[in-house]
Design a protein around this motif. Structure first.
Motif, PDB file in Angstrom:
ATOM      1  N   ALA A   1      -6.872   0.611  -0.073  1.00  0.00           N
ATOM      2  CA  ALA A   1      -5.672  -0.074   0.399  1.00  0.00           C
ATOM      3  C   ALA A   1      -5.374  -1.256  -0.522  1.00  0.00           C
ATOM      4  O   ALA A   1      -6.212  -2.135  -0.695  1.00  0.00           O
ATOM      5  CB  ALA A   1      -5.861  -0.554   1.839  1.00  0.00           C
ATOM      6  N   LEU A   2      -4.214  -1.248  -1.122  1.00  0.00           N
ATOM      7  CA  LEU A   2      -3.871  -2.313  -2.050  1.00  0.00           C
ATOM      8  C   LEU A   2      -3.738  -3.640  -1.309  1.00  0.00           C
ATOM      9  O   LEU A   2      -3.099  -3.720  -0.257  1.00  0.00           O
ATOM     10  CB  LEU A   2      -2.552  -2.005  -2.755  1.00  0.00           C
ATOM     11  CG  LEU A   2      -2.565  -0.880  -3.796  1.00  0.00           C
ATOM     12  CD1 LEU A   2      -1.197  -0.773  -4.442  1.00  0.00           C
ATOM     13  CD2 LEU A   2      -3.620  -1.127  -4.858  1.00  0.00           C
TER      14      LEU A   2
ATOM     15  N   ASP B   1       0.851  -1.183   0.000  1.00  0.00           N
ATOM     16  CA  ASP B   1       0.000   0.000   0.000  1.00  0.00           C
ATOM     17  C   ASP B   1       0.890   1.237   0.000  1.00  0.00           C
ATOM     18  O   ASP B   1       2.007   1.223   0.515  1.00  0.00           O
ATOM     19  CB  ASP B   1      -0.913   0.004   1.220  1.00  0.00           C
ATOM     20  CG  ASP B   1      -2.068   0.974   1.063  1.00  0.00           C
ATOM     21  OD1 ASP B   1      -2.409   1.307  -0.093  1.00  0.00           O
ATOM     22  OD2 ASP B   1      -2.607   1.421   2.067  1.00  0.00           O
TER      23      ASP B   1
END
Length: 249
Positions: free
Chosen positions: A65-66, A33
């Motif tokens: 959020a990755l 992230d």
């Protein structure tokens, strides 16, 4: 100590004759992230065996959020004979590189109360602005805000991510995309395209210390020139945010 992690190449494409877009996934199963505008460092051994590292802004457009497996995207300028260029030229899909990060503070601030952002970039210096697009879309929905992107390139072939910015401008009327071409104006250029340098177009925008915050990213000479122009227009130094790019040889 910064945490190092492996990135696996999962895709690539040429953006310009000497710029390649690379897509990775973090190969240790962890998410990467980041705040749009930040960068990663790639670590490798130089030809003399000494440790080397190069910095690359993250190009991934995201507004969440990755999670694990989501793309980590960068744009790499190829410099003939450069150690980093040799690394990426030899990198095949499925192979790994070592990276660390994210780093940096070249980010939009939630505390800003300005009415206009002036985003100014050249070459791969526009990469962080691509990552910022989802965040800009949210700001345009929430605030009475305008955003202008001045993008300097020599020719249309070097206007990396130009379609992304043009499409975003078409969908968001308060986002203005102004590509500036120093050598030749493409036949199919849009209504806001200019012949000349970004500093020429900047003067036409009449920077206003009461409403503007500016971001400068790219060629160091361009950054320095526009920094002085913005200071002369009265913008306070905290409202002129800079990141200089040098050739990653």
């Amino acid at each position: 100590m910064p945490v190092h992690f492996p990135l696996k190449l999962v895709g690539s494409r040429m953006l310009a004759p000497s710029v390649r877009h690379l897509e990775f996934t973090r190969d240790d199963g962890q998410p990467l992230d980041f705040i749009p505008g930040q960068f990663i460092q790639v670590h490798f051994a130089a030809p003399d065996g000494q440790p080397a590292r190069r910095s690359y802004s993250l190009a991934t457009m995201h507004d969440h959020a990755l999670g694990p497996g989501e793309a980590v995207e960068i744009a790499v300028s190829y410099v003939p004979g450069g150690a980093a260029t040799n690394l990426f030229t030899a990198l095949d899909q499925g192979q790994q590189i070592e990276a660390s990060g994210p780093y940096g503070r070249f980010c939009l601030s939630p505390k800003d109360e300005n009415r206009r952002y002036l985003l100014i970039g050249t070459g791969t210096g526009v990469t962080p602005y691509r990552a910022m697009l989802p965040q800009i879309a949210q700001l345009l929905r929430e605030r009475d805000l305008e955003v202008v992107l001045l993008f300097g390139a020599r020719t249309g072939d070097e206007l990396i991510y130009g379609d992304d910015f043009a499409d975003f401008a078409a969908a968001n009327p308060r986002f203005r995309f102004m590509p500036c071409f120093s050598r030749e104006l493409p036949v199919t250029s849009g209504p806001d395209a200019r012949r000349g340098y970004v500093q020429d177009a900047l003067a036409d925008l009449a920077p206003d210390p009461e409403r503007d915050i500016a971001y400068l990213c790219g060629n160091p000479n361009m950054v320095d020139t526009n920094f002085e122009l913005l200071k002369a227009a009265g913008l306070p130094i905290p409202h002129i945010r800079r990141e200089k790019y040098v050739s990653n040889k």
